[in-house]
Scaffold this active site. Structure first.
Site, mmCIF file in Angstrom:
data_model
loop_
_atom_site.group_PDB
_atom_site.id
_atom_site.type_symbol
_atom_site.label_atom_id
_atom_site.label_comp_id
_atom_site.label_asym_id
_atom_site.label_seq_id
_atom_site.Cartn_x
_atom_site.Cartn_y
_atom_site.Cartn_z
ATOM 1 N N GLY A 122 -2.487 3.864 -3.542
ATOM 2 C CA GLY A 122 -2.909 4.914 -4.459
ATOM 3 C C GLY A 122 -4.386 5.211 -4.520
ATOM 4 C CD GLN A 162 -9.752 3.980 -0.462
ATOM 5 O OE1 GLN A 162 -9.138 3.832 -1.518
ATOM 6 N NE2 GLN A 162 -9.169 4.418 0.645
ATOM 7 C CD GLU A 213 -4.134 -6.096 8.223
ATOM 8 O OE1 GLU A 213 -3.338 -5.246 7.793
ATOM 9 O OE2 GLU A 213 -5.369 -5.945 8.157
ATOM 10 C CB CYS A 218 -7.326 -0.661 3.027
ATOM 11 S SG CYS A 218 -6.273 0.806 3.062
ATOM 12 C CG HIS A 271 -4.735 -2.270 7.293
ATOM 13 N ND1 HIS A 271 -4.346 -3.172 6.331
ATOM 14 C CD2 HIS A 271 -4.747 -1.061 6.689
ATOM 15 C CE1 HIS A 271 -4.117 -2.543 5.190
ATOM 16 N NE2 HIS A 271 -4.352 -1.251 5.388
ATOM 17 C CB SER A 291 -0.938 0.012 1.211
ATOM 18 O OG SER A 291 -1.866 -1.048 1.147
#
Length: 394
Positions: free
Chosen positions: A242, A271, A354, A267, A352, A49
């Site tokens: 991005g 989106q 995790e 994440c 996140h 990411s």
């Protein structure tokens, strides 16, 4: 007195920070962001990411526990550069195989230390993220690595930062997605789930396997027909780097798959679901990056401390027909952190769960995903909000 090789960080706004070289000797350019985590520098560096970004660590001392291969989130670092107040040249950790600098040199990570990272973060926080260049004196002047850059040389790097392509409107997932599908080995038979790889972290795959899922990781361009040919029980949309807007192929796939399978997005995957439903995303001023972001679960009222890494957010009000409802919000700025479809077993979070690195407050979401898969009735998915609001709670 020990002499140190000189380096600079030149920003597109004309600001130049003067420090010392660390890691791989060279030059690099990218979007300069900051992360507030106190540990986890190796996981941050290897998180896809961060592709295209130069990461500033706000904690003043980085590297004292070295690098352990088992803590990597991918097969190599994806950061364009790394910034710290001070990097440690030594390390103490029985699990580590090498020092942070040796790791950076092995993988070509250009870094700088010795600058005022507090001043840099204040600038990013007040003015927003900017493009920047890290340049090492030894790369351009190997005959005199300890000398200063001239003002004219510094301005050349400022201009180079200005000329660098923005990540807005650019598909960065093509640089991080897997080229071919692969199955993640598990110790037991479970529910088969297709993981669309937009830059997935290893820990996410491991967490899914822990709750009884057989992960099959596929490239970002995988079509709905190719997904269904694998006969999965669920679909997972991963994190990634991005701007989500240019990933129109992923929006189309997510839209066509909506309601066919229980779906969980994290994440960038969150989106993509928002855009697939007809909504809009926007770029945040400086984003959320760190392991201490407070998020409220609107279904239970509980507050979770979360690990986050994103520079874009979903505008829930832009999604037509109330297709998604908010399930989580950020307590610092009120931005959307989680949502669920009002009809189908589809839900997502911006952060996140995790947590690698970070707190484990939100790991229950992986359990909820397997529960949605078990409860799915073959295409007429039970509404995950109206039928049982507690199913996304703790």
């Amino acid at each position: 007195m020990i002499r140190k090789e000189r380096a600079i960080l030149a920003l597109e706004d004309g600001t130049v920070y003067r420090g010392y070289a660390f890691g791989y000797r060279g030059e690099t350019v990218g979007e300069v962001v900051f992360n507030t985590s106190m540990t986890g520098y190796q996981e941050i560096m290897t998180d896809p990411s961060y592709n295209g970004q130069i990461v500033t660590i706000t904690y003043p001392h980085v590297g004292n526990y070295g690098v352990a291969i088992y803590d990597m989130e991918s097969n190599k670092p994806y950061v364009r550069g790394f910034i710290s107040r001070e990097f440690s040249g030594e390390y103490s950790n029985y699990r580590a195989q090498q020092s942070l600098e040796a790791f950076m040199q092995q993988y070509g990570v250009v870094s700088i230390q010795g600058i005022d990272t507090r001043a840099l973060v204040r600038r990013l926080r007040s003015g927003g993220v900017v493009k920047g260049v890290i340049a090492h004196r030894s790369f351009t002047h190997p005959e005199d690595p300890y000398g200063e850059f001239t003002p004219a040389e510094e301005q050349i790097y400022v201009q180079r930062a200005r000329d660098h392509q923005d990540i807005d409107g650019f598909d960065m997932t093509k640089e991080v997605t897997t080229a071919l599908p692969y199955a993640f080995p598990t110790l037991r038979q479970g529910k088969r789930v297709v993981l669309m790889d937009f830059g997935i972290k290893h820990t996410i795959i491991e967490r899914l396997a822990e709750v009884g899922i057989e992960p099959i990781v596929v490239p970002a361009h995988t079509t709905p027909a190719q997904i269904m040919a694998l006969q999965p029980h669920g679909l997972f949309l991963s994190n990634g780097p991005g701007d989500p807007a240019p990933l129109e192929y992923a929006h189309k796939t997510a839209w066509e798959m909506m309601g066919l399978l229980p779906t969980f997005g994290i994440c960038l995957g969150h989106q993509i679901l928002g855009l697939a439903a007809g909504g809009q995303t926007f770029k945040m001023k400086f984003g959320h990056r760190g392991g201490n972001q407070p998020v409220k679960n609107l279904l239970t009222g509980n507050v979770e401390i979360t690990s986050q890494n994103h520079g874009y957010a979903v505008d829930l009000d832009s999604i037509p027909n109330g297709a998604f409802v908010a399930t989580h919000v950020n307590l610092n700025d009120g931005t959307l952190e989680g949502m669920a479809h009002s009809r189908y077993p589809v839900f997502s979070v911006q952060y996140h769960p995790e947590a690698s690195p970070g707190p484990h407050d939100s790991r229950y979401l992986f359990d909820r995903f397997i529960e949605e898969i078990d409860a799915f009735d073959g295409g007429n998915g039970t509404p995950i909000i109206k039928a049982n609001p507690g199913r996304l709670g703790v």
